[in-house]
Scaffold this active site. Sequence first.
Site, PDB file in Angstrom:
ATOM      1  N   TYR A 147     -30.211  78.914  -5.096  1.00 24.44           N
ATOM      2  CA  TYR A 147     -29.266  79.670  -5.922  1.00 24.44           C
ATOM      3  C   TYR A 147     -29.676  81.137  -6.055  1.00 24.44           C
ATOM      4  O   TYR A 147     -28.819  82.027  -6.137  1.00 24.44           O
ATOM      5  CB  TYR A 147     -29.137  79.019  -7.304  1.00 24.44           C
ATOM      6  CG  TYR A 147     -28.287  77.776  -7.295  1.00 24.44           C
ATOM      7  CD1 TYR A 147     -26.953  77.828  -6.882  1.00 24.44           C
ATOM      8  CD2 TYR A 147     -28.800  76.545  -7.678  1.00 24.44           C
ATOM      9  CE1 TYR A 147     -26.154  76.691  -6.856  1.00 24.44           C
ATOM     10  CE2 TYR A 147     -28.010  75.400  -7.655  1.00 24.44           C
ATOM     11  CZ  TYR A 147     -26.697  75.482  -7.242  1.00 24.44           C
ATOM     12  OH  TYR A 147     -25.909  74.355  -7.198  1.00 24.44           O
ATOM     13  N   GLU A 237     -31.292  50.682  -0.852  1.00 26.20           N
ATOM     14  CA  GLU A 237     -30.743  51.868  -0.193  1.00 26.20           C
ATOM     15  C   GLU A 237     -29.881  52.721  -1.116  1.00 26.20           C
ATOM     16  O   GLU A 237     -30.040  53.939  -1.194  1.00 26.20           O
ATOM     17  CB  GLU A 237     -29.925  51.458   1.035  1.00 26.20           C
ATOM     18  CG  GLU A 237     -29.248  52.642   1.733  1.00 26.20           C
ATOM     19  CD  GLU A 237     -28.324  52.225   2.846  1.00 26.20           C
ATOM     20  OE1 GLU A 237     -27.519  53.072   3.277  1.00 26.20           O
ATOM     21  OE2 GLU A 237     -28.383  51.063   3.301  1.00 26.20           O
ATOM     22  N   ASP A 289     -27.985  48.492   4.048  1.00 20.33           N
ATOM     23  CA  ASP A 289     -26.751  48.082   4.722  1.00 20.33           C
ATOM     24  C   ASP A 289     -27.066  47.554   6.118  1.00 20.33           C
ATOM     25  O   ASP A 289     -27.996  48.020   6.782  1.00 20.33           O
ATOM     26  CB  ASP A 289     -25.789  49.266   4.853  1.00 20.33           C
ATOM     27  CG  ASP A 289     -25.124  49.638   3.544  1.00 20.33           C
ATOM     28  OD1 ASP A 289     -25.115  48.799   2.622  1.00 20.33           O
ATOM     29  OD2 ASP A 289     -24.619  50.764   3.441  1.00 20.33           O
TER      30      ASP A 289
END
Length: 401
Positions: A147, A237, A289
Amino acid sequence: MSRVCKNMNKRAFRSIDNDTCCDIEEKKIDLTVEDNTQTRKQLVARIERVTLSIIRQICSGRLPQIAYSSSRNSTDTQTFEENDTKAQFHEESDEIREDFERNDRRTVISFARKRSKDKFSLMVTVMAAAHRLLITNSCITRRSLYYDLKNEKTSRLVPEQRYLDHAVNQVANLLNCAPWELNLLPTSKGLAAGEMTLTLIDNRIVDCKVPGGALIPIVASNVISVRVRAKMVLIVEKDAVFQKLLEDNCTTSLCSILVTGKGYPDVATRMLVKLLSEKFELPVYAIVDADPFGVDIMCVYRFGSATLSKERDSLACPTVRWLGIHPSELLALGVNTVPLTEFDLSKLLALETRPYMTDAFLRELRMMRCGKAEIESVSSFSGKFLAATYLPCKIKGDDYI
C-alpha cells in the site's frame, strides 16, 4: 467407500469418539529465539555492497543488471561474500534474457530490457525497505509495503500484491537468505484450532480454542513456547471445510489440531505444521479436494514449493499423510465427478513428472483423469458424515498415502 471404511465396525467408531483430548497429557516446548544482530549486520552489508555495485555499473556508463543463483550452497555464499561484483553482476551484452539459465542455474534481471526494467526497480525498492528495517530491527508486513508503494511514482511497479511477493523472494535469493529474514513479513492467513496455545516473544498468548480458529503467527521469529494437547494434526485445504469441521467439534472427537492455509499455505502455516510434526511427534494428515490443485497443495506441505525451494529444509514436512479425498474412493462413495478443465490437465501432467511421485500417487492421479470432486461432495451425504464417519474411519484404518 474404500475397503477400510466398509470393514469398520461400530465399536471402532466408539473408541474414537470416546477418546477425548482430556485423556491426553499436555506437552510444552520452549523455542530458542536467537539473537539476530549478527545476521542483520551481514544482510545490511550485503545490501550495501549490491547497491555499490549497481552504482558502479551506472557510473561506468552501463545499464545495471542483477544476477542471482537459484540454489543456495556454501560455495555460492563464499563467492558472494568475497567478490559480489564478479558473482552477482555480469557485464554481458543486452542480449541477456531475464530467465532461468539451466546451465549455470542463474537468473538475470537487466534494467536494459523493457520487460525486466520494472522488476529491477522493484527489487531495488524492496532492498531499500529491507535495509531500513534491518538497521532499525523492525518489521512490517508486505501488505503494508504494497500500500505504501501504491502512489503516483511507484504504483506501476506493483499492479498486484503478487508482484511484491515475487520481488521479496528474488531479493532473498540475491542476498542468500530466507525471505522472512528481510523483516518483510507476509500477512498471516492460516488458521489453527484445538487444544494449543502459542506464547509470543512479547508474552502475548495465541489461544487456538477461540471460535473460528486463531491466526497463525510466524514461528521463526515470534513464538517462544508452544503447548499442545492432541493426538494428531489435520490439515484442511479450505477455510469453509475447516469451519464446518469446527462446528462438528472435530478437534475434540479426533483429539486433533486443525490447520488450514486457506488454499496454498503461507510460510507461517507450513512452519507450524513442521514444528508440530518434528517437536511434538504428532502424525499429520491432509484432506484436500480430489483435483490436481488439491493434490498440489498437499505436496507443498509435504515436499515443499518451487518458489521457496531454498527453504525446503525449514518448511517441508515429509511426514504429511494424504488422507483424502482420494480419486479411487469417489465411485464407491457415489460422488458425482466433474470433468477436468484444460488448466486441470496441465497441472495434472506437471504433477506426474515430479521426481517425488510414488506409484501410489501416480495411480490416484491416473484415476483423476476420469473426473474431479471437492471435499464438500463427500461431506454432503449427511450433516456430520465427514467428521463422524469419513475421517475417523480413514485414520483408524491407516487408509492414507
